[in-house]
Enzyme design. Sequence first.
Site, PDB file in Angstrom:
ATOM      1  N   PHE A   1       0.832  -1.199   0.000  1.00  0.00           N
ATOM      2  CA  PHE A   1       0.000   0.000   0.000  1.00  0.00           C
ATOM      3  C   PHE A   1       0.869   1.252   0.000  1.00  0.00           C
ATOM      4  O   PHE A   1       1.886   1.303   0.714  1.00  0.00           O
ATOM      5  CB  PHE A   1      -0.843   0.085   1.282  1.00  0.00           C
ATOM      6  CG  PHE A   1      -1.770  -1.057   1.515  1.00  0.00           C
ATOM      7  CD1 PHE A   1      -1.342  -2.197   2.179  1.00  0.00           C
ATOM      8  CD2 PHE A   1      -3.094  -0.975   1.115  1.00  0.00           C
ATOM      9  CE1 PHE A   1      -2.205  -3.249   2.426  1.00  0.00           C
ATOM     10  CE2 PHE A   1      -3.977  -2.016   1.371  1.00  0.00           C
ATOM     11  CZ  PHE A   1      -3.533  -3.160   2.018  1.00  0.00           C
ATOM     12  N   ASP A   2       0.433   2.263  -0.715  1.00  0.00           N
ATOM     13  CA  ASP A   2       0.982   3.603  -0.538  1.00  0.00           C
ATOM     14  C   ASP A   2       0.363   4.117   0.766  1.00  0.00           C
ATOM     15  O   ASP A   2      -0.636   3.578   1.257  1.00  0.00           O
ATOM     16  CB  ASP A   2       0.577   4.467  -1.737  1.00  0.00           C
ATOM     17  CG  ASP A   2       0.971   5.921  -1.557  1.00  0.00           C
ATOM     18  OD1 ASP A   2       0.221   6.791  -2.044  1.00  0.00           O
ATOM     19  OD2 ASP A   2       2.017   6.204  -0.932  1.00  0.00           O
ATOM     20  N   GLY A   3       0.923   5.179   1.324  1.00  0.00           N
ATOM     21  CA  GLY A   3       0.401   5.707   2.588  1.00  0.00           C
ATOM     22  C   GLY A   3      -0.661   6.763   2.382  1.00  0.00           C
ATOM     23  O   GLY A   3      -1.863   6.506   2.551  1.00  0.00           O
TER      24      GLY A   3
ATOM     25  N   PHE B   1      -1.281  -0.708  -4.231  1.00  0.00           N
ATOM     26  CA  PHE B   1      -2.273   0.366  -4.336  1.00  0.00           C
ATOM     27  C   PHE B   1      -1.617   1.723  -4.198  1.00  0.00           C
ATOM     28  O   PHE B   1      -0.910   1.966  -3.209  1.00  0.00           O
ATOM     29  CB  PHE B   1      -3.313   0.245  -3.211  1.00  0.00           C
ATOM     30  CG  PHE B   1      -4.103  -1.027  -3.229  1.00  0.00           C
ATOM     31  CD1 PHE B   1      -3.735  -2.091  -2.418  1.00  0.00           C
ATOM     32  CD2 PHE B   1      -5.219  -1.154  -4.040  1.00  0.00           C
ATOM     33  CE1 PHE B   1      -4.467  -3.269  -2.424  1.00  0.00           C
ATOM     34  CE2 PHE B   1      -5.957  -2.322  -4.050  1.00  0.00           C
ATOM     35  CZ  PHE B   1      -5.582  -3.387  -3.246  1.00  0.00           C
TER      36      PHE B   1
ATOM     37  N   ASP C   1      -2.361   6.198  -5.035  1.00  0.00           N
ATOM     38  CA  ASP C   1      -3.331   7.184  -5.516  1.00  0.00           C
ATOM     39  C   ASP C   1      -2.786   7.987  -6.692  1.00  0.00           C
ATOM     40  O   ASP C   1      -3.502   8.783  -7.294  1.00  0.00           O
ATOM     41  CB  ASP C   1      -3.757   8.137  -4.386  1.00  0.00           C
ATOM     42  CG  ASP C   1      -2.618   9.032  -3.923  1.00  0.00           C
ATOM     43  OD1 ASP C   1      -2.784  10.257  -3.895  1.00  0.00           O
ATOM     44  OD2 ASP C   1      -1.549   8.480  -3.605  1.00  0.00           O
TER      45      ASP C   1
END
Lengths: 294, 396
Positions: free
Chosen positions: B239-241, B356, B358
């Site tokens: 995951f991205d943060g 993932f 954004d």
Amino acid sequence: MASSCYGDALIRRIKEKASKWIYRNPVPGPDGTHLNHHLPKSGLRKKDADAVVVAVTSDAVFDPGADEGDAFRVGLAFPLLQALQRVNERLLEQNPSESLLFDIILITTSSQRQQQSSQIMRSTRHHGLEVGRFCFSSEDNFLESLLENNVQLFLSTDRNETSQASQRGVLSALLDQRAASSPSEQLRVLFCGDTVVQPNAAGPMSTIQHDAQSFPAQLGKMRQRFGMLDSPLVIILMVSQGGRDSCSSALQVLRSCGVGVDEAYCLAGAPQSPILSLLHPHFLLSDDFGELEE
Amino acid sequence: MNLDNGQSLTVGGQDLTRNGSSSGSSSRYPWEDAKKVMKPSTPTRKPQPPKPENAITIAVSSRVLFNMEKEQQIYEQQGMEEYIRYQVEHESEPFGPGPAFSFVKALEAVNARLRELYPESEELFDVVLMTNNHAYVGLRLINTINHHRELLGGSQDGPCLSLPPHPSLVSSPELFIERFCMTGGNSPIGYLKAYHTNLYLSADPGKVREALEEGIAAATMFTQEKMKEVSDTQLRVAFDGDAVLFSDESERIYKAHGLDKFFEHEKAHENKPLDHGPLKGFLEALGKLQKRFYGKGQRMDCPIRTYLVTARSAASSGTRALKTLRSWGLEIDEALFLAGAPKGPMLEKIRPHIFFDDQMFHVEGAAEMGTVACHVPYGIAQKVSRKAGKEPSAPK
């Protein structure tokens, strides 16, 4: 009182000559009104081979509760009737001499309603409903009326009635509150596919195996008159207990009998009601009546 | 919209849905033989799928589960009717794997381990095929799922194998998808909710955005040319943060006031947890499953591993990220603070089944190096998109 279906006596006479003819000219009602005014004013025409006869009970069409003066209030089958009409309209738009149309019969199934014939006919007109025929029957003889009129699909809100009709070989579906919130511009028919290959009294799957003129086969033909998008008739398959193999079988059975499915939902045991509440079917065709969740 | 002046839907001049009893011709259409291959649904020895409220439900669209590039092109260039005709004509030809395929296989590997440890439990992954496709494509999709199962030495009575096996398929467990919704063009959102969906993956950014707006974790997946081999025994999720696990609040500051202000702000608010982002719930669900393994002494051998791959730096802004996770009671197995360095090379080392982010910049960077990366269209980064252009939608 004996059941009287307008057009009834004529039907019997004509049947003596040829098996599938019906007289379509407008027949004056008891108060002098013409009932079939919306149908083309042609003479004898081959009808039963093509038309899809659907009978709906008056208690489904009109709210059995209080009436507003002269006309009954509409009941939960109102959007269904509108949707059936819409399909006919679109079929005729495409082909003005189309004969594969819904022939809608409004049938009473109790002596009480049987005696309210003029009010029922008046209410029908008042709400702009296009009913092909009326059958004023009682609980004792409505089954005979269904058979005599070659009804291919019987719709009622009364489980007893649908059960009896089914036992007499008439494909039946129970209408419930869901029908009230279904669209009026698109007829949505749901096939429940868990019991695909099962011999049964008058289930949709068993009938289509044997009868190319059955309601599902006719429905499939009607669906084919329209393209993939913007169809006024949509056929839905729901498999609730089975998984993908059941779904695959159901799709194949339906397709081999001319029924192309538009939407398919396979639940593999997941709860039905959340999905059903999104599907907005007007009615469900299932081989097992009592098994759907309330 | 009708074909042939409103006559029947045809395939090469022949009725698509004609009565099976009509006179036979060449078996150009395999479903003509449907009647003789059909048999009553046999009771299956397959485990029954869990109840949706107990399971961690992953909904995938057909285009991310399988490679339908060719068909998508037909739909975009030649329209719906031709698309359907083509699909039906090729019904017994299975699709190749799509970007979500190895992820779904890994979910099944975890399920197999969970069933060993907790045979009665319904706390499992449940994969639902959630597609806008018309049910005419249904048989081809089901045939494809069966094909990928039979490849592994199962029964021989399925459709013929016409594709060489993909390397990632051969030694992994079967594709266990028993639930689907083929909505024929209607929005999937209601169905996602009905299935208590924990994660929705689709090729259609519009639907993904709609799902996010309804509070469902969702991401857009793209067909990638390169997909590096991944583990078939351990599910790895990266995951991205910011704007994925966390809200986009800090990213807003960075975009509005620059890097220095961002560092200042993060330092000043180090002990204030960030707000949650759209994928926090999914990480939480993974964490719950991980604990099921820890509870049986399998921490070292856990078949689920999670990663944080962030542009934040370990020395400064990273602290707030870690403290936030801790305040949520969530663990992450590895936190990688890149301090702005490109994510591609790091991801290539980790080999997650799914990543993932954004920002499309990072998604593309990862994909270029063979990591299956998907886009979470959430937050401030979406206002400044790097690519202009038409986003193709799914066939309705």
